[in-house]
Design a protein around this motif. Structure first.
Motif, PDB file in Angstrom:
ATOM      1  N   CYS A   9       0.802  -1.246   0.297  1.00 32.64           N
ATOM      2  CA  CYS A   9      -0.050  -0.115  -0.171  1.00 32.64           C
ATOM      3  C   CYS A   9       0.592   1.309  -0.068  1.00 32.64           C
ATOM      4  CB  CYS A   9      -1.123   0.027   1.078  1.00 32.64           C
ATOM      5  SG  CYS A   9      -1.967   1.516   1.488  1.00 32.64           S
ATOM      6  N   ASN A  10       0.748   1.973  -1.011  1.00 32.41           N
ATOM      7  CA  ASN A  10       1.742   3.236  -1.230  1.00 32.41           C
ATOM      8  C   ASN A  10       0.928   4.413  -0.765  1.00 32.41           C
ATOM      9  OD1 ASN A  10      -0.120   3.758  -3.435  1.00 32.41           O
ATOM     10  ND2 ASN A  10       1.675   3.876  -4.602  1.00 32.41           N
ATOM     11  N   VAL A  11      -0.277   4.512  -0.049  1.00 37.18           N
ATOM     12  CA  VAL A  11      -0.952   5.665   0.323  1.00 37.18           C
ATOM     13  C   VAL A  11      -0.858   5.851   1.860  1.00 37.18           C
ATOM     14  CG1 VAL A  11      -3.281   6.527   0.539  1.00 37.18           C
ATOM     15  CG2 VAL A  11      -2.820   5.240  -1.369  1.00 37.18           C
ATOM     16  N   LYS A  12      -0.385   6.951   2.283  1.00 39.31           N
ATOM     17  CA  LYS A  12      -0.203   7.543   3.654  1.00 39.31           C
ATOM     18  C   LYS A  12      -1.389   7.100   4.498  1.00 39.31           C
ATOM     19  CE  LYS A  12       3.992   8.944   3.012  1.00 39.31           C
ATOM     20  NZ  LYS A  12       5.303   8.456   3.557  1.00 39.31           N
ATOM     21  N   GLY A  13      -1.195   6.515   5.517  1.00 38.31           N
ATOM     22  CA  GLY A  13      -2.458   6.333   6.396  1.00 38.31           C
ATOM     23  C   GLY A  13      -2.283   4.985   7.293  1.00 38.31           C
TER      24      GLY A  13
END
Length: 184
Positions: A9-13
């Protein structure tokens, strides 16, 4: 049905999982998302629409819980290996209960990757041979494999990956189409 995922997963969070760091400040998640997206674009350009992919914002467990494979499914997940700067090659992983089609598709991915990138073919390995011993991607139904494309930590592997990216993605789409046609 074709299931194609990037593996990280390359989405911050909360679900951020960048995978392995590599040469030139690259991250596995960014590269595998780019790879997955291009393979899917190639499948769609060939008229295939029955594709399920992981969402960039979800973690592996969320994706694994929503995919429902059947006997007529192909399941592929892309990763980039990491190691010392001299570690090189490609390999494909299959489940401990892999059948001849799982192994054949995995062998095709490893062979075509090694040929296109001119890197070592490290072969097909069982998930039992990994440090995790069991991979969540593996399914009892469908044709399933995880592809470790090359070493993100090896400058030569990544240069070959960049140079041959389009050919690699089209070849990967062709492998998925080949096995999708076998099980239809």
């Amino acid at each position: 049905m074709k299931y194609v995922s990037a593996g990280h997963c390359n989405v911050k969070g909360n679900n951020f999982d960048p995978g392995a760091p590599g040469v030139n400040a690259r991250w596995e998640a960014n590269e595998t998302v780019k790879l997955r997206d291009q393979v899917i674009a190639n499948l769609k350009a060939n008229g295939y629409t029955d594709i399920v992919q992981d969402l960039n914002s979800e973690n592996r467990n969320q994706y694994f819980s929503r995919i429902k494979t059947g006997d007529g499914s192909t399941v592929v997940e892309f990763h980039l290996n990491a190691g010392t700067p001299s570690a090189t090659g490609t390999e494909a992983l299959v489940g401990v209960d892999a059948d001849r089609l799982d192994k054949a598709m995995a062998a095709d991915f490893a062979s075509i990757t090694a040929s296109i990138l001119n890197i070592k073919n490290r072969g097909v390995k069982s998930e039992a041979d990994t440090r995790h011993k069991r991979l969540g991607l593996m399914r009892e139904t469908g044709i399933v494999c995880l592809v470790e494309v090359c070493f993100i930590s090896n400058a030569s592997d990544m240069a070959a990956y960049d140079k041959n990216f389009e050919l690699l993605c089209q070849s990967y789409a062709n492998i998925i189409i080949k096995y999708d046609n076998i099980i239809r």
